[in-house]
Design a protein around this motif. Structure first.
Motif, short mmCIF file in Angstrom:
data_model
loop_
_atom_site.label_atom_id
_atom_site.label_comp_id
_atom_site.label_asym_id
_atom_site.label_seq_id
_atom_site.Cartn_x
_atom_site.Cartn_y
_atom_site.Cartn_z
N GLY A 136 1.60 9.69 -5.35
CA GLY A 136 1.85 11.00 -4.78
C GLY A 136 0.75 11.45 -3.84
O GLY A 136 0.45 12.64 -3.73
N LYS A 137 0.15 10.49 -3.11
CA LYS A 137 -0.98 10.80 -2.25
C LYS A 137 -0.64 10.60 -0.77
O LYS A 137 0.19 9.78 -0.42
CB LYS A 137 -2.18 9.90 -2.60
CG LYS A 137 -2.77 10.12 -3.98
CD LYS A 137 -3.94 9.19 -4.22
CE LYS A 137 -4.56 9.41 -5.59
NZ LYS A 137 -5.70 8.48 -5.84
N GLU A 183 10.59 7.18 -7.01
CA GLU A 183 11.02 5.89 -6.49
C GLU A 183 9.87 4.89 -6.51
O GLU A 183 10.04 3.73 -6.93
CB GLU A 183 11.55 6.04 -5.07
CG GLU A 183 11.93 4.72 -4.41
CD GLU A 183 12.31 4.89 -2.96
OE1 GLU A 183 13.39 4.40 -2.56
OE2 GLU A 183 11.53 5.53 -2.20
N GLY A 184 8.69 5.30 -6.05
CA GLY A 184 7.54 4.40 -6.03
C GLY A 184 7.18 3.91 -7.43
O GLY A 184 6.87 2.73 -7.62
N ARG A 185 7.24 4.79 -8.40
CA ARG A 185 6.88 4.42 -9.77
C ARG A 185 7.92 3.47 -10.37
O ARG A 185 7.56 2.50 -11.06
CB ARG A 185 6.73 5.67 -10.62
CG ARG A 185 5.51 6.50 -10.21
CD ARG A 185 5.42 7.83 -10.93
NE ARG A 185 4.24 8.57 -10.49
CZ ARG A 185 3.95 9.81 -10.85
NH1 ARG A 185 4.79 10.49 -11.66
NH2 ARG A 185 2.86 10.41 -10.40
N VAL A 186 9.19 3.75 -10.11
CA VAL A 186 10.24 2.86 -10.61
C VAL A 186 10.10 1.46 -9.99
O VAL A 186 10.23 0.44 -10.68
CB VAL A 186 11.64 3.45 -10.30
CG1 VAL A 186 12.72 2.41 -10.57
CG2 VAL A 186 11.88 4.70 -11.14
N ARG A 244 0.84 -1.21 0.00
CA ARG A 244 0.00 0.00 0.00
C ARG A 244 0.86 1.26 0.00
O ARG A 244 0.54 2.25 -0.67
CB ARG A 244 -0.93 0.00 1.21
CG ARG A 244 -2.08 -0.99 1.11
CD ARG A 244 -3.13 -0.71 2.18
NE ARG A 244 -2.61 -0.96 3.51
CZ ARG A 244 -2.77 -2.10 4.17
NH1 ARG A 244 -3.44 -3.09 3.60
NH2 ARG A 244 -2.28 -2.25 5.38
N GLN A 245 1.98 1.22 0.76
CA GLN A 245 2.84 2.40 0.84
C GLN A 245 3.47 2.72 -0.51
O GLN A 245 3.53 3.89 -0.93
CB GLN A 245 3.94 2.18 1.88
CG GLN A 245 4.79 3.41 2.16
CD GLN A 245 3.98 4.52 2.78
OE1 GLN A 245 3.38 4.33 3.83
NE2 GLN A 245 3.97 5.69 2.14
N ILE A 246 3.95 1.70 -1.21
CA ILE A 246 4.55 1.92 -2.53
C ILE A 246 3.52 2.49 -3.49
O ILE A 246 3.81 3.41 -4.27
CB ILE A 246 5.16 0.61 -3.07
CG1 ILE A 246 6.37 0.20 -2.23
CG2 ILE A 246 5.57 0.77 -4.54
CD1 ILE A 246 6.90 -1.18 -2.53
N LYS A 247 2.31 1.96 -3.44
CA LYS A 247 1.24 2.45 -4.31
C LYS A 247 0.93 3.92 -4.00
O LYS A 247 0.81 4.75 -4.92
CB LYS A 247 -0.02 1.60 -4.13
CG LYS A 247 -1.20 2.01 -5.00
CD LYS A 247 -2.35 1.03 -4.82
CE LYS A 247 -3.53 1.41 -5.71
NZ LYS A 247 -4.17 2.67 -5.25
N GLU A 255 8.59 18.53 1.88
CA GLU A 255 8.10 18.90 0.54
C GLU A 255 9.17 18.72 -0.52
O GLU A 255 8.90 18.26 -1.63
CB GLU A 255 7.63 20.36 0.58
CG GLU A 255 6.88 20.80 -0.67
CD GLU A 255 5.48 20.22 -0.75
OE1 GLU A 255 5.05 19.89 -1.88
OE2 GLU A 255 4.84 20.09 0.30
N SER A 256 10.40 19.04 -0.17
CA SER A 256 11.50 18.97 -1.14
C SER A 256 11.82 17.54 -1.57
O SER A 256 12.45 17.32 -2.60
CB SER A 256 12.76 19.60 -0.54
OG SER A 256 13.14 18.93 0.65
N ALA A 257 11.41 16.54 -0.77
CA ALA A 257 11.75 15.14 -1.07
C ALA A 257 10.60 14.39 -1.74
O ALA A 257 10.78 13.26 -2.19
CB ALA A 257 12.15 14.43 0.21
N ARG A 258 9.43 15.00 -1.83
CA ARG A 258 8.25 14.24 -2.26
C ARG A 258 8.32 13.80 -3.72
O ARG A 258 7.88 12.70 -4.05
CB ARG A 258 6.99 15.05 -1.97
CG ARG A 258 6.76 15.19 -0.48
CD ARG A 258 5.53 15.95 -0.08
NE ARG A 258 5.43 15.98 1.38
CZ ARG A 258 4.44 16.54 2.06
NH1 ARG A 258 3.44 17.13 1.40
NH2 ARG A 258 4.44 16.50 3.38
N SER A 259 8.89 14.61 -4.57
CA SER A 259 8.99 14.20 -5.98
C SER A 259 9.91 12.99 -6.13
O SER A 259 9.66 12.09 -6.93
CB SER A 259 9.50 15.36 -6.84
OG SER A 259 10.79 15.78 -6.41
N LYS A 260 10.95 12.95 -5.33
CA LYS A 260 11.88 11.81 -5.35
C LYS A 260 11.21 10.54 -4.84
O LYS A 260 11.42 9.45 -5.38
CB LYS A 260 13.11 12.14 -4.51
CG LYS A 260 14.29 11.21 -4.72
CD LYS A 260 15.52 11.73 -3.98
CE LYS A 260 16.75 10.91 -4.30
NZ LYS A 260 17.97 11.45 -3.65
#
Length: 300
Positions: free
Chosen positions: A157-158, A175-178, A149-152, A166-171
């Motif tokens: 991005g939810k 990572e989750g998508r990869v 669930r965490q990876i999903k 905030e600065s790390a959320r895009s990374k």
């Protein structure tokens, strides 16, 4: 004396030596850990005697890569930053735990160790209080379901927790998508070969309960206080367990000074003698004691 007073009392030169980081010990340790995984995989695929038992041992050795991922969040196994990032990411991938997300989760755990309402391990973790919960916890199914669930959520991005800046959320999203793409490719590979199933997937599923018990010993049944001497447990165990756990059974030591690399924790342990409040003589002893202290299910 609490842990802060102890650290303040240390000789500055001694502390600086404890905190110095290098690549050599970590690389040697990592090569040994990898050799065990490769050796186990070869044994299983060759069908050598007792290969079924080796499935479990292989899973334990892979599952305990968590401790390398954990160390990499502190950037202490290796002096080279890239080695830390790669070791943490690969280890996290193999046990379904995203590394960059876990770094912030874990740092928040250190900031608020065992403080109810603040420590994310208590807020979002699974801490058994009844016999039924204890047995369910040891299956590791809550872990697998929670990490899936965490990876999903990360990939979508939810619902980021406050400990993810905030600065790390895009990374974290990337990572989750990869990870989702790579897991999909691994599942597709099973159409052509069952190699990954036998040397990684099934063993890790079988070995993860041993890691869950190990992790429960770190803070389970410890005080809900700020003093690391009281809220964390050091467990005396075998050289094999200390090896695959990257010396993290010295857990009071790690929480007292998180910047000390794994290979110097035995030295710090020597300096801490006389200050330990919570210890266990092995994980079997801890498990038996924890089981005795859990509440039987009440009949309705």
């Amino acid at each position: 004396m609490d842990h802060k007073t102890f650290v303040a009392s240390l000789d500055r030169a001694h502390l600086a030596r404890l905190l110095s980081v290098s690549d050599g010990p970590g690389v040697r340790h990592l090569l040994g850990h990898i050799a065990m995984i490769i050796g186990g995989g070869v044994w299983i695929m060759q069908g050598w005697p007792m290969w079924q038992a080796v499935l479990v041992l292989q899973g334990v050795v892979i599952s305990f890569l968590f401790t390398l991922e954990h160390e990499a969040t502190h950037k202490t196994p290796f002096k080279t930053k890239l080695l830390n990032e790669w070791a943490g990411s690969v280890s996290g991938f193999l046990i379904l735990q995203p590394f960059f997300w876990f770094r912030y989760f874990h740092l928040a755990h250190h900031r608020y160790t065992n403080i109810p309402g603040k420590d994310p391990e208590l807020v979002t973790g699974y801490k058994p209080e009844t016999r039924k919960d204890y047995y369910w916890y040891l299956t590791a199914l809550p872990y697998w379901l929670g990490m899936a669930r965490q990876i999903k959520r990360n990939a979508e991005g939810k619902r980021f927790r406050d400990y993810i800046p905030e600065s790390a959320r895009s990374k974290v999203v990337r990572e989750g998508r990869v990870m989702l793409v790579l897991y999909t490719l691994c599942l597709v590979s099973l159409i052509f070969t069952d190699l990954l199933f036998w040397v990684w997937m099934l063993p890790t599923f079988l070995g993860m309960p041993f890691l869950r018990l190990y992790l429960l010993a770190e803070h389970g049944r410890c005080g809900f206080v700020a003093n690391m001497f009281e809220n964390t447990r050091t467990t005396y165990t075998t050289r094999f367990v200390r090896f695959i756990a990257w010396n993290m059974p010295y857990h009071v030591e790690h929480h007292t000074i998180p910047g000390v690399p794994f290979h110097k924790l035995p030295e710090l342990h020597g300096s801490l003698k006389g200050h330990h409040v919570v210890t266990s003589d092995g994980y079997a002893a801890f498990a038996a004691e924890f089981h005795r202290e859990t509440k039987p299910e009440t009949k309705r």
